[in-house]
Design an enzyme around this catalytic site. Structure first.
Site, PDB file in Angstrom:
ATOM      1  N   GLY A   1       0.821  -1.209   0.000  1.00 33.13           N
ATOM      2  CA  GLY A   1       0.000   0.000   0.000  1.00 33.13           C
ATOM      3  C   GLY A   1       0.849   1.250   0.000  1.00 33.13           C
ATOM      4  CG  ASP A   2      -0.536   4.486   2.264  1.00 28.18           C
ATOM      5  OD1 ASP A   2      -0.606   3.399   2.895  1.00 28.18           O
ATOM      6  OD2 ASP A   2      -1.226   5.483   2.537  1.00 28.18           O
ATOM      7  CD  GLU A   3       1.623  -0.002   6.356  1.00 34.33           C
ATOM      8  OE1 GLU A   3       2.487  -0.539   7.079  1.00 34.33           O
ATOM      9  OE2 GLU A   3       0.460  -0.423   6.240  1.00 34.33           O
TER      10      GLU A   3
END
Lengths: 330, 193
Positions: free
Chosen positions: A246-248
């Site tokens: 994801g956005d990690e």
């Protein structure tokens, strides 16, 4: 009744026949002088003509034991001989000897494994070998084997390259080109097992969902790629920057355990990420929250515990209003 | 069939007709344009598909292309090792012809799974020979003929050759002059390292 025993004693062998059947023969008189030498041997000896030369100037037997005169030679009937010609001192030849009724000796020689070097050096041709000799077949095999081996070497190089590429791909996040979770795990374990101190940063984008909702996934992908570039720019080559999904993102700073310096790096990353990212006519704006921990906080650093602690610190940063860096409290 | 043959055919197309022709052929034949692993085994029909494709691209009959292919195999510097291995067969073209009977066993000595046709040479009288080539389909004979033409040039021999386009008839070879020209040199010990 006694059967008739064929007697060939009176049949003499013309030299022409000897030369053609045994182009590497040497025929010694009872006195140990060369009577005839096969044409291939003559070719190998070059100018040194064998005819009339005494045994001790022509060759020396070293197997099964050293022999350098006629008397010694005649004891070697039936043996596999290893010998050297003085005209061809670098090469070991093979041969056998028969003692003739008149006390002379007849030797037939072979180049053995020396054939590979000798043919090139003395420009031997197919005609220099008796068709019954397998020397030429051996040369053929050596050449064919070399060609096949070359082919395998090339194949090996290609396979090695392909394996490296596959390994690279297996460790890479396809969208951003950063390391993936598996590669991160490997790097973490290596750092822990190697007892190397390191800092661990968990970076989570803020407002990323809004970009996706407002401008679609293409914009989201673009943002992730820009983020990846920023993270790589703000870290050293020896650091591991991974997209955890994801956005990690997770960053492993090998050898860097100065909390203040890491805080500075974290804030710089956030500042860079907050720069507007153009996407077509539009502009995307994101920020990030960062949680971090250091391996020196633990007596026995455990990758799982450290990831969890960094995650907790991240959660705190989010709660404190986003766009911030927090160090775990232990 | 080892990829060796397919790769040789790929090089033949590229060396003779250029990269674009190869891309067209690989596209039509449905093979990887990157080519083949020489020592991997491939389905037999791969070669056939490439021949058909090249024939379509160039609008030339397959037998003509395969003759060129055979000659290419023994005359192009890229495949010097093959020419040399064949020259081990004998010191004259006639000796070479006689060595054809041994060809399959020679090949198997090095590549046990490499099947090549059983060849049988019969002297028809004088300097006329019939070469029987036991191989299904019509692709092998023109290739063998091209290869023999290339080897005749290599030995400097003047030969006439004829073969039926299809069916099982032998390749007819007439050796007009074994020393017509100088031919190319062959030294036993000059193997490439």
């Amino acid at each position: 009744m006694k059967g008739q025993v064929p007697c060939f004693a009176h049949v003499s062998m013309p030299v022409r026949a000897l030369n053609s059947l045994m182009p590497m023969h040497l025929w010694f008189s009872p006195l140990g002088e060369v009577l005839t030498a096969g044409p291939t041997l003559a070719k190998l000896a070059g100018k040194a003509a064998f005819s009339g030369m005494p045994f001790q100037e022509v060759l020396e037997v070293h197997r099964p034991f050293p022999v350098s005169d006629m008397a010694g030679l005649t004891t070697l009937e039936g043996e596999r001989l290893g010998l050297r010609l003085y005209a061809l001192p670098e090469h070991n030849l093979k041969g056998s000897v028969v003692v003739l009724p008149d006390g002379g000796a007849f030797l037939n020689l072979s180049l053995g494994l020396s054939v590979i070097e000798v043919v090139g050096r003395y420009r031997l041709t197919l005609r220099d070998f008796a068709p019954s000799e397998l020397a030429v077949e051996m040369l053929y095999l050596v050449e064919a084997k070399t060609a096949v081996l070359e082919e395998y070497k090339r194949l090996n190089t290609r396979l090695k390259r392909a394996r490296e590429q596959a390994e690279e791909r297996a460790a890479t996040d396809m969208l951003t080109g950063l390391r993936n979770r598996r590669a991160l795990q490997t790097a973490l374990n290596a750092a822990v097992n190697g007892a190397q101190p390191f800092g661990l940063m968990h970076v989570d984008l803020d407002y990323f969902k809004q970009v996706n909702d407002r401008l679609g996934h293409a914009a989201g992908d673009e943002v992730l790629q820009v983020v990846a570039r920023i993270l790589l720019d703000e870290t050293r080559r020896s650091d591991t920057v991974a997209r955890a999904g994801g956005d990690e993102f997770i960053i492993l700073f090998l050898g860097l355990v100065d909390a203040r310096q890491l805080l500075r790096i974290g804030r710089r990353i956030i500042a860079q990420l907050e720069e507007p990212i153009p996407f077509g006519e539009d502009t995307c704006r994101v920020s990030a929250s960062i949680g971090m921990t250091l391996s020196t906080f633990y007596t026995h650093p455990d990758p799982r515990q450290m990831l969890k602690d960094a995650d907790d610190a991240l959660y705190e940063a989010k709660r404190a209003g986003r766009g911030q860096v927090r160090v775990v409290r232990i | 069939m080892y990829g060796l043959i397919n790769r040789a055919f790929q090089f033949f197309v590229r060396d003779s007709y250029g990269e674009r022709a190869w891309l067209a052929v690989s596209g039509c034949a449905g093979v990887d344009p990157a080519g083949f692993e020489a020592l991997e085994l491939y389905e037999d029909d791969v070669t056939e598909r490439m021949v058909t494709a090249l024939s379509g691209v160039l609008r030339l009959p397959p037998s003509m292309l395969l003759e060129d292919f055979g000659t290419y195999l023994v005359s192009h510097p890229r495949h010097e090792s093959l020419r040399r291995l064949l020259r081990f067969g004998g010191s004259s073209f006639l000796e070479f012809l006689y060595s054809l009977d041994d060809m399959p066993s020679r090949v198997r000595l090095v590549l046990p799974e490499f099947s090549i046709p059983e060849l049988k040479l019969c002297r028809e009288g004088g300097e006329r020979f019939a070469l029987y080539c036991d191989w299904p389909g019509d692709l092998m004979r023109p290739t063998v003929v091209g290869l023999l033409r290339g080897m005749a040039d290599d030995y400097g021999a003047l030969v006439l050759m004829d073969f039926p386009e299809s069916g099982a008839g032998p390749i007819m070879i007439e050796l007009l002059d074994g020393r017509f020209a100088d031919g190319r040199s062959f030294a036993l010990g000059a193997r490439p390292t």
